[in-house]
Design an enzyme around this catalytic site. Structure first.
Site, PDB file in Angstrom:
ATOM      1  N   GLY A 164       4.411   0.725   0.563  1.00 44.55           N
ATOM      2  CA  GLY A 164       5.735   0.554  -0.325  1.00 44.55           C
ATOM      3  C   GLY A 164       5.417  -0.330  -1.447  1.00 44.55           C
ATOM      4  N   GLY A 201      -2.275  -2.608  -7.413  1.00 40.88           N
ATOM      5  CA  GLY A 201      -1.372  -3.231  -7.645  1.00 40.88           C
ATOM      6  C   GLY A 201      -1.408  -3.910  -8.597  1.00 40.88           C
ATOM      7  CG  ASP A 202      -4.540  -5.203 -10.756  1.00 42.79           C
ATOM      8  OD1 ASP A 202      -4.324  -6.709  -9.965  1.00 42.79           O
ATOM      9  OD2 ASP A 202      -6.272  -4.932 -10.914  1.00 42.79           O
ATOM     10  N   GLY A 214       0.655  -1.126  -0.064  1.00 36.26           N
ATOM     11  CA  GLY A 214       0.251  -0.231  -0.044  1.00 36.26           C
ATOM     12  C   GLY A 214       0.466   1.089  -0.152  1.00 36.26           C
TER      13      GLY A 214
END
Length: 313
Positions: free
Chosen positions: A231, A257-258, A228
């Site tokens: 980092g 995240g993707d 998140g």
């Protein structure tokens, strides 16, 4: 070429509020948008936006309205015909970037449809550098589905098989780690903790490293762990690195995240070393978080700030 498989795609509807969400109240929305989504689709859109060739494999009925959004994304998509329709996911974001998501289960796949998706992925993977298996599994698909895909791809393509990344959670990720030996996994801190039965919510990079080392390289080739706003962490057989994102204004964390995974894969196919792969992954994740909805960041969207790296032991 990069190939992605999205077994459970979604039509992502994002509603932006001018104030924090008030549960049980009536609120006016500031804006709304729809995007062709699902983890693999999100990765593919970022790869294409960066100018790299990519094929997105997904189950999709011929009469599914989702196809309109998919065509608008400009992706080279391999559609595997199924009877059901793609689910719709709803994300609600407020001015602070806090996102509330409601995800539907998706279309149930029959055994024949599951086999067709596996076969289509094996065909698409011919000559690819990376195969990204990403997202949740729809109803009817067993937890070891990604293992089945990995085994089929490696059995057919042998030494020419692509590197395989898995971005999943829960039993699907656990099965892939236990039996598939993927070249890369991309969990967040919570998903990594679930793999080993620990609570890593809010953990720092060093704590996450201690856990990831139980998996890398014995069960997976490498782990890209997103943390998140703190980092990300990259662990492989040669070392571990932590990266801190540049300052941004968070608009929506959906798909961040993707995009981090897309950045890593892009850096790898361009021949960059592990630390630079992590740096680009964090840049892409930060860029996605600064955009509304499930938008895939393009190179021009990447933040200008530096991404400091630390070598961990």
């Amino acid at each position: 070429m990069i190939v992605t498989l999205t077994a459970n795609p979604s039509l992502d509807r994002t509603i932006t509020l001018p104030a924090p969400l008030q549960v049980g109240d009536v609120q006016g929305a500031q804006s709304a948008r729809e995007d062709a989504g699902g983890k693999g689709i999100n990765v593919a859109r970022a790869v294409v936006a960066a100018g790299e060739p990519c094929v997105a494999v997904l189950p999709l009925a011929m009469d599914d309205p989702f196809d309109t959004a998919l065509r608008g994304s400009g992706l080279d998509a391999h559609r595997v015909p199924i009877a059901g329709h793609v689910r719709a996911n709803l994300a609600i974001t407020d001015p602070a970037g806090i996102t509330t998501k409601l995800n539907l289960p998706g279309a149930r796949l029959s055994p024949d449809e599951i086999s067709a998706v596996v076969d289509a992925t094996v065909t698409a993977a011919a000559g690819a550098r990376w195969l990204v298996l990403a997202g949740s599994l729809p109803p009817g698909v067993p937890d070891d589905f990604y293992v089945r895909v990995i085994e089929a791809v490696r059995a057919v393509h042998g030494a020419q098989a692509p590197l395989i990344a898995v971005d999943a959670s829960g039993p699907a990720l656990a099965a892939a780690v236990a039996h598939g030996h993927p070249d890369l996994i991309k969990p967040n801190d919570e998903e990594l903790g679930d793999l080993v039965g620990a609570d890593l919510t809010g953990a720092d990079a060093q704590t996450a490293l201690d856990v990831a080392r139980a998996l890398v390289p014995d069960r997976v080739g490498a782990a890209l762990v997103t943390l998140g706003a703190r980092g990300a962490l990259l662990v492989d057989a040669d070392g571990a690195w932590a990266a801190v994102p540049p300052p941004i204004r968070v608009v929506s964390t959906v798909g961040a995240g993707d995009s981090s995974l897309a950045g890593y894969v892009l850096a790898h196919v361009r021949g960059q070393q592990a630390d630079e792969r992590l740096r680009l992954a964090v840049h892409y994740g930060a860029a996605a978080a600064s955009l509304p909805g499930t938008q895939a960041p393009a190179p021009d969207d990447l933040p200008l700030g530096d991404v400091p790296l630390t070598r961990l032991t």
